[in-house]
Design a protein around this motif. Sequence first.
Motif, mmCIF file in Angstrom:
data_model
loop_
_atom_site.group_PDB
_atom_site.id
_atom_site.type_symbol
_atom_site.label_atom_id
_atom_site.label_comp_id
_atom_site.label_asym_id
_atom_site.label_seq_id
_atom_site.Cartn_x
_atom_site.Cartn_y
_atom_site.Cartn_z
ATOM 1 N N UNK A 53 0.662 -1.538 0.396
ATOM 2 C CA UNK A 53 -0.448 -0.087 0.193
ATOM 3 C C UNK A 53 0.905 1.565 0.164
ATOM 4 N N UNK A 54 2.132 1.276 0.499
ATOM 5 C CA UNK A 54 3.301 2.812 0.254
ATOM 6 C C UNK A 54 3.213 2.684 -1.285
ATOM 7 N N UNK A 55 2.937 2.440 -2.167
ATOM 8 C CA UNK A 55 2.831 2.865 -3.075
ATOM 9 C C UNK A 55 2.254 3.517 -3.903
ATOM 10 N N UNK A 61 0.587 6.401 7.350
ATOM 11 C CA UNK A 61 1.166 5.832 8.517
ATOM 12 C C UNK A 61 2.047 3.862 8.416
ATOM 13 N N UNK A 62 2.091 2.644 9.200
ATOM 14 C CA UNK A 62 2.566 2.363 8.457
ATOM 15 C C UNK A 62 1.628 1.265 9.313
ATOM 16 N N UNK A 142 6.848 1.821 6.702
ATOM 17 C CA UNK A 142 6.803 2.007 4.676
ATOM 18 C C UNK A 142 8.027 1.871 4.338
ATOM 19 N N UNK A 143 9.213 1.777 4.794
ATOM 20 C CA UNK A 143 10.169 1.430 4.498
ATOM 21 C C UNK A 143 10.064 0.165 2.972
ATOM 22 N N UNK A 285 15.650 5.801 8.068
ATOM 23 C CA UNK A 285 14.123 5.453 8.404
ATOM 24 C C UNK A 285 13.420 5.957 6.734
ATOM 25 N N UNK A 286 13.584 7.343 7.050
ATOM 26 C CA UNK A 286 12.835 8.039 6.057
ATOM 27 C C UNK A 286 12.603 7.510 5.113
ATOM 28 N N UNK A 287 13.909 7.516 4.689
ATOM 29 C CA UNK A 287 14.256 7.144 2.921
ATOM 30 C C UNK A 287 14.797 5.467 2.511
ATOM 31 N N UNK A 288 14.812 4.885 4.030
ATOM 32 C CA UNK A 288 15.042 3.868 3.597
ATOM 33 C C UNK A 288 15.126 3.169 2.491
ATOM 34 N N UNK A 289 13.945 2.777 2.748
ATOM 35 C CA UNK A 289 13.380 1.637 1.256
ATOM 36 C C UNK A 289 13.795 1.879 0.320
#
Length: 617
Positions: A53-55, A61-62, A142-143, A285-289
Amino acid sequence: MRLLMWLALVLWLPAGVLANTCAPRIVSVQAAPALDGARPLTGWVNVTLPDTWTIRWPAHGDSGWYRIDWERGCENGEPVALGIDGISVAGEVYSNGDLLWRDAFLVEPLSRSWNVPRWWVLPESGLQPGVNTVWVRAVGPAALGPGLRGVRLGDPSTVAAQHYRTQWRQRTLYLINAVLCGMAGTLFLVVWALRRKTPASAAYGWFGLMALTWLIYLTTYLAYTQWPWPDSITRSRFSMVAMVGYVLSACFFTLRFGGQRLPRVEQALWALAAVGAGTAVLVPDDIAGPWFGKVWQGAMWVFIANCLQFQWHAWRPQTEGRKPLHMLLALCWLAVMALTVTTLIPGVDRWNVARNWAAFSGLLVISLVMLLLGAQLMQRVRSVERFNRALTKGVTEARAELAQALAREHAHALERTRLQERMQLAHDLHDGLGGSLMRSMALLEQAPQPLPNERVLSLLKVLRDDLRQVIDQGSSAGAQVPDTPVQWAAPLRHRFTGIFDEMEVTSHWDMPLQWQGRPSALQCLGLTRLVEEALSNTIKHSRARQVRVRCTQPQPGVLCLRIEDDGVGFDVQAVQQAGLSVGMRSMAARAERMGGTLEVTSGATGTVVSLTLLLKK
């Protein structure tokens, strides 16, 4: 007629086709972001599973909810089962309003259900006529792309069978991978440790490290909890570092297995590995994905480049010819490279591709490379065995040649011993029997009248005794040494005093009462022969009127013997240069064999023969 045709059609159709008409049917699958974990009332959109769903909602949120509406094909009351391939990273499942299952931890450190298939039989009491709903909540950073994997509804036997097939792909296959990696890593690291001084063993070490790093990476798929890491992101960082280590080890294994030394390429590999591992560890962490994806793709491209360069190395013409093991590894890398390329194609399901790549490529690589290294190890073992056989044959031949050489040396030594015995016999005959003959001849020549028979018989007995001494000389090494110097000199004194008395020559014998350091039996015999030779020369040549034999021991380990007369003397240097005196040579040889120092001085006032002998301890 039509009734018969319909009956025949019904009988001809498989039972499963009719059964499928009553199978549950999924009406719709929808998703919506969760607010504080509560089930949302609005905002639902249709999705296709598997879904991340993060796409769709990167800013939310997570946590998110999935709504799966379904209905029975026929209301016959048959049980209905639900199967889910995985929830990323953790979650909970409801049938209508009833809780079916919930992960132990829905906050960090989260449980890990993303690669764990599960199935349940839906409680009949909670089902309702018409449309029913399965609610699934997915929880994860989300990552890491939280979402829901495949979902199926059907009769329990069908869902269970599908569950076991999924269990094989998602759990058992990885477990086999892990066991194989652990065994391979331990085995080949031990082989490398035992043979690390040999250049060829580096391939075993890198393969062992490659297997262990892959085992560490596989914990991403096998672990049920985040232990020992505090949260999901930290575990993912660790997994990415393990992936970078795996690719680095695979590249160095390939180079070492192929016997390649590419310093610049190796430096570049170390640099890229450092950049990749540093990125995985340090990215926020916020851009780790997205950055995890870039590290993954970079590692895959490096791996593909490694596979391509080895294709060129293995298949190119070489002066020593292509090596079969290199070509087999090239084929293995070619197959893995084909799987790897699919992970880089845009638009594919990365979750399924990555999962399948990890399952099949790891098993393929570890199995085939183990076989290759085992074959290489067996080749080297056979080479060592051939070398050992050749070495054994060479040692046997060398032993035979050495035995022949020793036999020849032994024969030569025997011949030299015989010659030495002959020379020794000649010296003993000269010193012993020869001296006695000269004494007897001197008595006969100087006698004023013919000697009586008794006297001649006595002279012959003396000659007989001397001959016996010469014959028994070979066993004299084991003879007993006289207890005192007086006892040693007594036979000599007895024999020569009678001769000197008849020649009107005065003799003096000075001997110490006790030994201070006892000579050996051979030294005693040598001393006896030397005194006999010196006194025989005195009788034959000196025309002396006085003779003195003196033995002293200034130190316990030193014996000094001195024979002197007042005869006419001779030129010692002239006699030695002329080489005419057998007696002089005999005395010198005896002194040398005994380890002593002989000195002869002579002049108008007489001759002195002195011997300094170091006694053996």
